[in-house]
Design a protein around this motif. Sequence first.
Motif, PDB file in Angstrom:
ATOM      1  N   LEU A   1      16.152  64.713  93.800  1.00  0.00           N
ATOM      2  CA  LEU A   1      17.305  64.047  93.186  1.00  0.00           C
ATOM      3  C   LEU A   1      17.492  64.522  91.748  1.00  0.00           C
ATOM      4  O   LEU A   1      18.615  64.800  91.315  1.00  0.00           O
ATOM      5  N   GLY A   2      16.392  64.630  90.997  1.00  0.00           N
ATOM      6  CA  GLY A   2      16.485  65.131  89.623  1.00  0.00           C
ATOM      7  C   GLY A   2      17.057  66.531  89.563  1.00  0.00           C
ATOM      8  O   GLY A   2      17.909  66.837  88.718  1.00  0.00           O
ATOM      9  N   HIS A   3      16.614  67.399  90.485  1.00  0.00           N
ATOM     10  CA  HIS A   3      17.158  68.748  90.528  1.00  0.00           C
ATOM     11  C   HIS A   3      18.623  68.742  90.922  1.00  0.00           C
ATOM     12  O   HIS A   3      19.417  69.522  90.378  1.00  0.00           O
ATOM     13  N   ARG A   4      19.000  67.871  91.831  1.00  0.00           N
ATOM     14  CA  ARG A   4      20.414  67.796  92.240  1.00  0.00           C
ATOM     15  C   ARG A   4      21.275  67.309  91.074  1.00  0.00           C
ATOM     16  O   ARG A   4      22.360  67.837  90.829  1.00  0.00           O
ATOM     17  N   LEU A   5      20.788  66.304  90.352  1.00  0.00           N
ATOM     18  CA  LEU A   5      21.522  65.830  89.172  1.00  0.00           C
ATOM     19  C   LEU A   5      21.650  66.936  88.126  1.00  0.00           C
ATOM     20  O   LEU A   5      22.692  67.078  87.475  1.00  0.00           O
ATOM     21  N   ASN A   6      20.599  67.715  87.979  1.00  0.00           N
ATOM     22  CA  ASN A   6      20.610  68.830  87.033  1.00  0.00           C
ATOM     23  C   ASN A   6      21.640  69.876  87.460  1.00  0.00           C
ATOM     24  O   ASN A   6      22.374  70.427  86.637  1.00  0.00           O
ATOM     25  N   ASP A   7      21.692  70.136  88.757  1.00  0.00           N
ATOM     26  CA  ASP A   7      22.657  71.096  89.303  1.00  0.00           C
ATOM     27  C   ASP A   7      24.079  70.606  89.066  1.00  0.00           C
ATOM     28  O   ASP A   7      24.964  71.366  88.649  1.00  0.00           O
ATOM     29  N   ILE A   8      24.323  69.323  89.303  1.00  0.00           N
ATOM     30  CA  ILE A   8      25.661  68.748  89.081  1.00  0.00           C
ATOM     31  C   ILE A   8      26.033  68.822  87.611  1.00  0.00           C
ATOM     32  O   ILE A   8      27.165  69.182  87.261  1.00  0.00           O
ATOM     33  N   ALA A   9      25.097  68.492  86.721  1.00  0.00           N
ATOM     34  CA  ALA A   9      25.378  68.517  85.271  1.00  0.00           C
ATOM     35  C   ALA A   9      25.668  69.931  84.786  1.00  0.00           C
ATOM     36  O   ALA A   9      26.410  70.119  83.827  1.00  0.00           O
ATOM     37  N   ALA A  10      25.095  70.922  85.452  1.00  0.00           N
ATOM     38  CA  ALA A  10      25.284  72.328  85.030  1.00  0.00           C
ATOM     39  C   ALA A  10      26.640  72.872  85.458  1.00  0.00           C
ATOM     40  O   ALA A  10      27.083  73.891  84.948  1.00  0.00           O
TER      41      ALA A  10
ATOM     42  N   GLY B   1      13.425  63.842  87.441  1.00  0.00           N
ATOM     43  CA  GLY B   1      12.500  64.830  88.007  1.00  0.00           C
ATOM     44  C   GLY B   1      11.071  64.607  87.545  1.00  0.00           C
ATOM     45  O   GLY B   1      10.118  64.731  88.324  1.00  0.00           O
ATOM     46  N   GLY B   2      10.893  64.252  86.269  1.00  0.00           N
ATOM     47  CA  GLY B   2       9.556  63.975  85.744  1.00  0.00           C
ATOM     48  C   GLY B   2       8.913  62.781  86.433  1.00  0.00           C
ATOM     49  O   GLY B   2       7.704  62.775  86.698  1.00  0.00           O
ATOM     50  N   LEU B   3       9.705  61.761  86.733  1.00  0.00           N
ATOM     51  CA  LEU B   3       9.204  60.602  87.472  1.00  0.00           C
ATOM     52  C   LEU B   3       8.705  61.041  88.852  1.00  0.00           C
ATOM     53  O   LEU B   3       7.624  60.642  89.289  1.00  0.00           O
ATOM     54  N   GLY B   4       9.497  61.870  89.525  1.00  0.00           N
ATOM     55  CA  GLY B   4       9.088  62.375  90.842  1.00  0.00           C
ATOM     56  C   GLY B   4       7.795  63.164  90.773  1.00  0.00           C
ATOM     57  O   GLY B   4       6.900  62.993  91.608  1.00  0.00           O
ATOM     58  N   LEU B   5       7.680  64.027  89.770  1.00  0.00           N
ATOM     59  CA  LEU B   5       6.447  64.804  89.601  1.00  0.00           C
ATOM     60  C   LEU B   5       5.254  63.893  89.317  1.00  0.00           C
ATOM     61  O   LEU B   5       4.149  64.132  89.816  1.00  0.00           O
ATOM     62  N   GLY B   6       5.472  62.853  88.529  1.00  0.00           N
ATOM     63  CA  GLY B   6       4.399  61.902  88.237  1.00  0.00           C
ATOM     64  C   GLY B   6       3.921  61.183  89.485  1.00  0.00           C
ATOM     65  O   GLY B   6       2.710  61.006  89.693  1.00  0.00           O
TER      66      GLY B   6
END
Length: 122
Positions: free
Chosen positions: A112-121, A80-85
């Motif tokens: 994608l970062g948010h989706r990965l975060n959602d899956i990890a949660a 997610g940080g890469l996307g924001l950058g």
Amino acid sequence: MALTAIRTGKLDRMAIGLSGLCLVHCLATSVAFALLASAGSVFGAEWIHEVGLVLAMAMGMIALGKGVADHGYALPSAVGGLGLGIMGGALTLPHDGSEAMATIVGVAILALGHRLNDIAAE
């Protein structure tokens, strides 16, 4: 409602929705620039991009940061940080289509970062 009471997954889904709105804005602005130069200038106002980036960064820090605290995985936050950058860097590009393309790539990586975060949660 306190942020601690909101589930990480819900924050991520809200952030993915914001990413979708950004994507629609980028595509609509490109079409508006191509079809109607005067309407394109309204949609392409600089403040819209700055406000959108601030919202994306705030929501990203909250949702992705909360995810790391909740599940302990840093990869979603890094993606997610890469996307924001990339989105932030796109603001420095000229309005010749390269800004829109870089923003779209950044938005997709952030989503994608948010989706990965959602899956990890889960």
